[in-house]
Write an enzyme that holds these catalytic residues in place. Structure first.
Site, short mmCIF file in Angstrom:
data_model
loop_
_atom_site.label_atom_id
_atom_site.label_comp_id
_atom_site.label_asym_id
_atom_site.label_seq_id
_atom_site.Cartn_x
_atom_site.Cartn_y
_atom_site.Cartn_z
CG ASP A 452 37.07 -81.65 -25.35
OD1 ASP A 452 36.38 -81.70 -24.23
OD2 ASP A 452 36.65 -81.54 -26.67
CG ASP A 521 29.96 -81.09 -26.50
OD1 ASP A 521 30.74 -80.05 -26.41
OD2 ASP A 521 30.33 -82.24 -26.39
#
Length: 695
Positions: A452, A521
């Protein structure tokens, strides 16, 4: 042979495409043709020899030059700009040499030299014959002893046929709202798309498609391409007053400089481009096949169904809590359990711990081994979340090495999400992260890593830089690639996911290292329909990680959420502790059904039948390569009643074969594609419809 040379002219061909270039009467390397393959090499048009038009527009200005440098009276946006030590800031390139390279004879290398300075420019063209794509990149070499400063070095300039008004398709968005498709007619002047964020970015993507203004999903000429790069990039679409349209693509020259010392070389990332007469859908399928066959690091094996525990426990993780979730996930049919943020040293919230990549002694006093053993005992692989490019000021790493972050010494260090960015351009940073992650992978049976990156750059300084500090933008990406590639080489069995707050790093450069991309997301299913539709313009379904979560669960049925996620690489991220037995049973049934259709979705041909970016009723179809099986997904978000839903026309079937469509009977492929079928849905309903050939 895919490459033909005659009289300082060259023709490049793939299975269906042709591309031609050559020297014109002024000695410039000029573009000649890009489009459908012609029957004979001599069919391709010669290089045009434009004459100057008044004193304000020279012949050089009117030439469709293959790789124009900043020199002379051209006044067009150049691909190359350098500065020499004596202050000269233009580059006059002369043709020097041509070579057909490689054992397969599919690469053309054209060498150009500056007329005075010891700068050599090699233009590389590679023919991906079976995938109908041309790949271009450029190599700059300093043949002298004094440094040369590179200020711009694009990878390619792609020229379109003259005299036509073109429409540009591109992707734009923002965090949690990525990859929306935009189309606009090009006007005289320049249109610039770019990222200045150190990553590819959520806001735009280095992909383009150009058409004459009337192409559809199924028909019409489309010229399309990408840049395989994971850092700052720039796309310039320029239409001139002389009816020429060109599109340049490469590393962003904003705040960029590269000090090229004597004997050194600089190579740009690749740009790939193609052409089709079968519309935007065919352009996407060409890219999909290329990504699956030539880019992704692992063989074409469908990705496993994963469960990620983040939404259930957030930072409050420990061995018992994760085992409990793993037991539920395994009963539902998950094949991979992923432990997300919160597992490492002193990580209780998002304000501490980044950089200290070892298990937290309080949460996992015996390390990760016990949890991994339990997960493996349930028949699942184990995966782990990391964010290696980041550091919290409240961490052992930052306290020991505050100079390792990107910074200007005299400026405050902006913290976003309480974190700073480690300077991956620095070798010592690369080696530290390598050592930490390598140890994790050596000591634990980790099959999957979610990498990430949850912020973009600020204060882009590099006080200790040996060359020009503006090299940071490129050297950072080189460092990232080095770390990731080294870990891949040492641990080839690991599946990697590229995530940057969702789709902030989605490109063909990172896919040479990562097996899939965390798309967004935003996991709310009705919003994901448009995001996934735009994502599919570039990327195949097996690259697209798609979770079923609790987002919007008060309105959106669980089956609808599953169907949306089943259009990619299926994952589950909801809080299973809050799912009742009926929901778990439904999830188990849908996961089992997904496993049956998974090879079709992930490895088959995708057809965007009705776009969710245009309508509240949408449809997408996947067909296996043998055209023996297909699956159709249809969705209705919200349409006021009474609503008349449109006919759904299937695609990609064998016209002569007979197919059974579940619930609709048996008809020929031609009938299903020409007469279609009518699907009845209420608001926030969806259907998965299986299609099988009948022998």
């Amino acid at each position: 042979m895919p490459i033909y040379a005659k009289d300082l002219g060259w023709v490049l061909e793939t299975a269906h495409l042709g591309y031609a270039l050559g020297l014109d009467s002024h000695g410039l390397l000029a573009h000649r043709y890009w489009g459908a393959r012609l029957p004979y090499p001599e069919d391709y048009p010669p290089a045009a020899n434009p004459q100057g038009w008044a004193s304000f527009n020279s012949a050089a200005h009117l030439t469709n030059e293959e790789f124009p440098a900043n020199a002379g009276p051209k006044y067009i946006d150049p691909c190359l700009k350098v500065s020499f030590v004596d202050g000269v800031r233009d580059t006059v390139l002369n043709y020097f040499h041509a070579e057909v390279a490689g054992a397969d004879g599919q690469e053309l290398v054209l060498t150009l030299n500056d007329a005075y300075y010891p700068l050599q420019v090699k233009l590389h063209y590679y023919c991906h014959v079976e995938h109908d794509l041309f790949e271009r990149w450029v190599e700059l070499e300093n043949l002298g002893h004094q440094p040369i400063t590179i200020e711009r070095a694009f990878s390619a300039q792609w020229h379109l046929p003259r005299g036509i008004e073109y429409r540009l398709s591109h992707l734009a968005g923002r965090w949690a709202d990525e990859t929306h498709l935009h189309r606009q007619t090009l006007q005289p002047g320049k249109l610039v798309l770019e990222s200045r964020r150190l990553t590819t970015s959520h806001h735009a993507n280095p992909w383009f498609a150009l058409d004459r203004g009337s192409a559809t999903e199924e028909q019409g000429e489309v010229w399309f391409g990408v840049l395989a790069w994971s850092g700052n990039w720039k796309l310039v679409a320029e239409t001139t007053d002389f009816f020429s349209t060109r599109l340049s693509l490469g590393i962003n020259d904003w705040d960029f400089a590269w000090r090229l010392e004597g004997g050194e070389s600089f190579t740009t990332p690749s740009s790939l481009a193609g052409y089709t007469r079968q519309g935007f859908g065919a352009a996407s399928r060409i890219l999909h096949d290329y990504v699956r066959d030539c880019v992704l690091p692992h063989e074409l094996t469908p990705h496993k169904v994963l469960y990620n525990s983040w939404e259930a426990t957030t930072f409050k993780v420990d061995e018992p809590s994760q085992i409990k979730l793993a037991e539920i996930a395994a009963k539902m049919g998950a094949e991979l359990f992923v432990l997300d943020d919160g597992w490492f040293h002193k990580r209780d919230l998002d304000n501490a711990g980044l950089g200290d990549w070892w298990p937290d002694e309080r949460k996992f006093p015996n390390g990760l081994g016990g949890l991994i053993k339990a997960v493996n005992g349930l028949g699942m692989d184990f995966g782990l979340w990391v964010e290696p490019e980041m550091v919290n000021p409240d961490s052992d790493l930052y306290r020991a090495h505050p100079d390792w972050v990107i910074n200007f010494p005299i400026r405050p260090r902006s913290e976003l999400r309480h974190q700073l960015i480690l300077n991956f351009a620095r070798p010592e940073v690369q080696e530290y992260i390598l050592a930490r992650l390598d140890r994790l992978l050596r000591e634990n049976n980790i099959a999957f890593v979610k990498w990430d990156m949850n912020r973009n750059v600020s204060e882009p300084g590099w006080p200790e830089a040996q060359g020009d500090a503006r090299e940071l933008w490129v050297r950072y990406v080189y460092g990232l690639y080095y770390v990731w590639q080294t870990l891949r080489d040492r641990h080839p069995q690991v599946i990697w996911q590229s995530c940057s707050g969702g789709g902030g790093r989605a490109d063909l450069g990172i896919l040479r290292l990562a097996d899939q991309i965390w798309t967004s997301d935003n996991t709310e299913a009705s919003a994901r329909l448009s995001i996934q539709d735009g994502f599919s313009q570039v990327f195949p379904a097996n690259v697209m990680e798609a979770w079923v979560t609790d987002a919007g669960s008060d309105l959106v049925p669980l089956e609808f959420r599953f169907h949306v996620s089943m259009c990619g690489s299926l994952g589950v991220g909801g809080n299973l502790l809050h799912w009742d037995e009926n929901e778990r049973a439904l999830a188990a049934r849908l996961i089992a059904e997904y496993k049956e259709i998974r090879p079709i979705v992930q490895l088959g041909d995708q057809y965007r039948l009705i776009s969710p970016q245009e309508q509240a009723f949408s449809a997408v179809q996947y067909v296996d390569k043998a055209r023996s099986e297909a699956v159709l997904f249809v969705f209705r978000t919200y349409l006021p009643d009474p609503a008349q839903l449109p006919q759904v026309y299937l695609r990609g079937l064998d016209p002569q074969a007979r197919y059974e469509v579940d619930g609709y009977g048996v008809r020929s492929g031609t009938a299903w594609m020409e007469a279609g079928l009518l699907v009845s849905l209420k608001n926030l309903e969806s259907k998965l419809i299986r299609i099988r050939i009948v022998q």
